[in-house]
Motif scaffolding. Structure first.
Motif, PDB file in Angstrom:
ATOM      1  N   GLY A   1     -11.301  -6.481  -2.099  1.00 34.17           N
ATOM      2  CA  GLY A   1     -10.689  -7.780  -2.331  1.00 34.17           C
ATOM      3  C   GLY A   1      -9.546  -8.065  -1.374  1.00 34.17           C
ATOM      4  N   MET A   2      -8.806  -7.032  -0.992  1.00 36.59           N
ATOM      5  CA  MET A   2      -7.719  -7.236  -0.030  1.00 36.59           C
ATOM      6  C   MET A   2      -8.268  -7.750   1.295  1.00 36.59           C
ATOM      7  SD  MET A   2      -5.307  -3.884  -0.754  1.00 36.59           S
ATOM      8  CE  MET A   2      -3.995  -4.430   0.355  1.00 36.59           C
TER       9      MET A   2
ATOM     10  N   ASP B   1      -3.095   4.665  -1.943  1.00 37.20           N
ATOM     11  CA  ASP B   1      -2.204   5.745  -2.351  1.00 37.20           C
ATOM     12  C   ASP B   1      -1.570   5.437  -3.709  1.00 37.20           C
ATOM     13  OD1 ASP B   1      -2.767   7.098  -0.023  1.00 37.20           O
ATOM     14  OD2 ASP B   1      -0.909   6.486   0.998  1.00 37.20           O
ATOM     15  N   SER B   2      -1.199   4.185  -3.909  1.00 37.63           N
ATOM     16  CA  SER B   2      -0.560   3.801  -5.174  1.00 37.63           C
ATOM     17  C   SER B   2      -1.546   3.878  -6.336  1.00 37.63           C
ATOM     18  CB  SER B   2       0.012   2.384  -5.068  1.00 37.63           C
ATOM     19  OG  SER B   2       1.064   2.327  -4.114  1.00 37.63           O
TER      20      SER B   2
ATOM     21  N   VAL C   1     -10.517  -6.575  10.566  1.00 39.20           N
ATOM     22  CA  VAL C   1      -9.399  -6.084   9.760  1.00 39.20           C
ATOM     23  C   VAL C   1      -8.254  -5.668  10.683  1.00 39.20           C
ATOM     24  CG1 VAL C   1      -8.673  -4.446   7.987  1.00 39.20           C
ATOM     25  CG2 VAL C   1     -11.045  -5.266   8.032  1.00 39.20           C
ATOM     26  N   PRO C   2      -7.170  -6.415  10.717  1.00 40.16           N
ATOM     27  CA  PRO C   2      -6.045  -6.050  11.598  1.00 40.16           C
ATOM     28  C   PRO C   2      -5.367  -4.775  11.118  1.00 40.16           C
ATOM     29  CG  PRO C   2      -5.452  -7.888  10.175  1.00 40.16           C
ATOM     30  CD  PRO C   2      -6.920  -7.667   9.972  1.00 40.16           C
TER      31      PRO C   2
ATOM     32  N   GLU D   1      -1.655  -1.849   4.746  1.00 39.74           N
ATOM     33  CA  GLU D   1      -1.479  -2.317   3.370  1.00 39.74           C
ATOM     34  C   GLU D   1      -2.526  -1.706   2.444  1.00 39.74           C
ATOM     35  OE1 GLU D   1      -0.714  -6.553   2.698  1.00 39.74           O
ATOM     36  OE2 GLU D   1      -0.522  -6.773   4.870  1.00 39.74           O
ATOM     37  N   MET D   2      -3.747  -1.600   2.933  1.00 42.64           N
ATOM     38  CA  MET D   2      -4.821  -1.015   2.130  1.00 42.64           C
ATOM     39  C   MET D   2      -4.559   0.459   1.866  1.00 42.64           C
ATOM     40  SD  MET D   2      -8.070  -2.873   3.958  1.00 42.64           S
ATOM     41  CE  MET D   2      -9.308  -2.003   2.991  1.00 42.64           C
TER      42      MET D   2
END
Length: 313
Positions: free
Chosen positions: A109-110, A282-283, A269-270, A276-277
């Motif tokens: 989704g990101m 990790d989170s 995908v930059p 961020e992904m």
């Protein structure tokens, strides 16, 4: 060891992954295997009873919808282990495999949230089952984490097999402005891939298996469940005599559930989004980010319930 699927193992998704798992068990453990397709509750009950009566040691009942029927059958056949994939509780000799697909869908989704030009996402589901709803919510949460302007349109077909309905739903959503899709519709999703291939600039994310080959150039990535690996883990325990009924949970941490990008579309995908992904992954693994809440009907996923006493991750 046997497998009962609710649909065709040629769907290039949920059921084909399970059949690949059965073949891996055969090749790795050198055991006798069997498979049957059973779509209705009556057929599913009959299939599970038949395998148990024939003395099968392990039967995979492939889908959330098998939970209740597996419990009924297991009461009469205590020497057969029944594994319900995407099940919801451990009871008698029935054990669920919980796949937190929403964790991989969140990452998909990101990418979708940054990729869309219309800010309208489309989702096509087969039947509105709790695991499918959770994976959809993970996809939507991931998209909105990077793009709060996201709108979503979801369609449930009430079928996992109707390819034509999948295609018609996709075309209708494209007409309504959706330019990036996700799904959890098994064989019916083949119609979605057909529709996307006809529309340049429209993308679709795969589900359950790596589906980049179904629409080359249109599938940035897939939210994958490595069913063969998960199946082999359980079958090995049973053959070694160490298996006991329990709840088995697989998420990103296990690497059974994972987001698999298509290397051919890596340029979409930059690097900033990749970072961020990675942080989001990790989170999720550390437990500080919840990809999506699990519906209350998915009992094994509720912390603090008695079912969690036998939970493994």
């Amino acid at each position: 060891m046997a497998l009962v699927t609710p649909g065709s193992v040629t769907d290039a998704a949920w059921n084909s992954g399970a059949y690949a798992g059965l073949l891996r068990i055969r090749d790795s453990l050198h055991v006798h295997i069997s498979h049957i397709e059973a779509r209705t509750p009556a057929e599913q009950d009959d299939a599970l009873r038949t395998y148990a009566a024939q003395g099968y040691d392990l039967v995979f009942a492939h889908g959330f919808e098998f939970q209740d029927v597996a419990e009924r059958v297991s009461a009469s056949y205590p020497h057969t282990a029944f594994i319900v994939t995407s099940g919801r509780r451990a009871r008698l000799n029935v054990s669920p495999l919980i796949f937190r697909l929403e964790e991989a869908s969140y990452l998909a989704g990101m990418v979708a949230g940054r990729l869309t030009k219309t800010n309208v996402l489309g989702f096509i589901g087969g039947i509105e089952l709790p695991p499918i709803k959770a994976a959809y919510q993970g996809w939507l949460n991931g998209a909105r984490s990077v793009n709060p302007r996201i709108q979503s349109r979801a369609v449930y077909l009430n079928s996992f097999d109707d390819v034509a309905a999948g295609r018609e739903a996709a075309l209708a959503l494209i007409g309504a402005g959706a330019d990036v899709f996700h799904h959890n519709a098994d064989a019916a999703a083949l119609g979605l891939f057909q529709a996307v291939k006809q529309h340049p600039g429209v993308y679709v994310f795969g589900a359950n298996t790596d589906q980049a080959s179904l629409a080359p150039g249109h599938v940035p990535g897939s939210a994958v469940i490595d069913l063969p690996h998960a199946f082999l883990l359980v079958a090995t325990e049973l053959k070694q005599g160490t298996f006991v009924p329990h709840v088995e949970v697989f998420g990103l941490k296990s690497e059974v559930v994972k987001y698999v990008p298509d290397p051919a579309l890596a340029g979409l995908v930059p690097d900033s989004l990749k970072r961020e992904m990675k942080a989001a992954s990790d989170s999720i693994i550390n437990g500080t980010l919840l990809a999506a809440p699990r519906p209350g009907s998915m009992e094994a996923g509720i912390p603090g319930t008695p079912h969690d006493t036998a939970l493994r991750t």
